[in-house]
Design an enzyme around this catalytic site. Sequence first.
Site: not given
Length: 493
Positions: A186-187, A238-239, A260, A294
């Site tokens: 989980a973030p 994510g980044s 992604e 994003c």
Amino acid sequence: MPGTDTRTLRDVLPPPLLFVDGAWRESADGRTRPVENPATETELTAVPLATAEDLDDALAAAAAGFQRWRTTSAWDRSDVLRRIAQVIRDDADRFALVMTLEQGKPLAQARGEVLASADQFDWYADEARRVYGRTVDGHDTSTRILVRREPVGPVAAFAAWNFPSLLTARKIAPALAAGCSVVVMAPIEAPLSTLLFAEVAEKAGLPAGVLNVVTGEPAEVSRHLIASEVIRKVTLTGSVPVGVQLSTLAAQGLKVTSMELGGHAPVLVFPDTDVRRAAEVCARGKFRNGGQVCIAASRFLVHESVAGEFTEAFVEETRKLRLGDGQDPSTDIGPLTTAARRDAIAGLVADAVAKGATLAHGGGAPEEFQVGYYFTPTVLTGVSPDMRVMREEPFGPIAPIATFSTFDEAIAVANATPYGLGGFVFTGDLTTAFRASEELEVGMVGVNHLTIATAEAPFGGVKQSGHGREGGTEGIDDYTVTKYVSMRLGDLA
């Protein structure tokens, strides 16, 4: 939570625990990290920081869960996914409130995300029964060639905090449909929406070990999970820097990945469109979720003949947007999710202004909010390619507006970044629509609208925006491997 006591809050939130092998548990050493409400800067709860022991237990559970789940019929897997979708819809209001409390977005947007998450499970409930193989004629009549698609194995899944429900659902749903087990991290900035999936799994009857949800320090958790021989597939939203890190870790074990990553979506506005309406659509879409999207429209490239009209209408629409706590039904834009994100946005604005950009609206934190990570939706004109906001993913409520004079110039500027996630075109001409959508170096294009993400279509990018697709019939492919069987009939060869 305004107007809500601790007891009510405790009833709303999921258990702040790890979910391993079908059971809720604290971390082995009892360490926790607070989860904050970005609108009030107050602590909602605290979640465990998983230890190596906890992660090993989750990996063991995923290994055993995979053996059970991969042999479950596609029709039975489909039934479970359909139940998951229904459980989410039945509790959508509560799930939306949890998301607003931990991530900040307005309740209406949060509820839309929750329902979109349910759509992922609904879609893949059908796709679970449509993982097709094929037969191929051999060189002679005694040979039968069979091609099967089988589950890749246990999956390590990582998703960002900006859409803590939908991004996680995009990974869990196709993985379960294919027959894989999953360990989801989980973030840490907004973990509660992901923990809700553990509740859902229990209610829907998903076998123990098939879905495991952990919380912890991102670098420690990702390094431990990806290094394990149990994990055969790594997926991240994510980044770009995090994508590079996780791809490097996965490469050391020759594990397949889908990434992604970030985007810096150009919006091309041609003079043959309804300029005022395009501006209104762009302003509303740009600032959804505070611009923390994003695929958000993030560079507005407008034909010079209509730039003045577009900018005027864009600013006019932006002024109408109401900033506030996401729990207030009248709020259009909530706080940013973290103080770090607010400070990063301020830095991008300062850089642009220092290099000659003009503030058409906004530019800083609103004075009326003494607490919370708020930032006024900001419109910049007179931007140039050397400004950071035109080169770096802004991921916040900044709208830079630039101009172009020719079609070729617009395409060249649009493609002049390492990103390639999404792009948008506003035009009334079919030829322009086709040419622009084909020449933009992106994985997804929206023509005359910005809301292109949907369960039935493939979502993903090119260049540094990643690889692999989530959604659509393509979304399940990354969770399968191809097995070829050559069968000889008659006498042994």
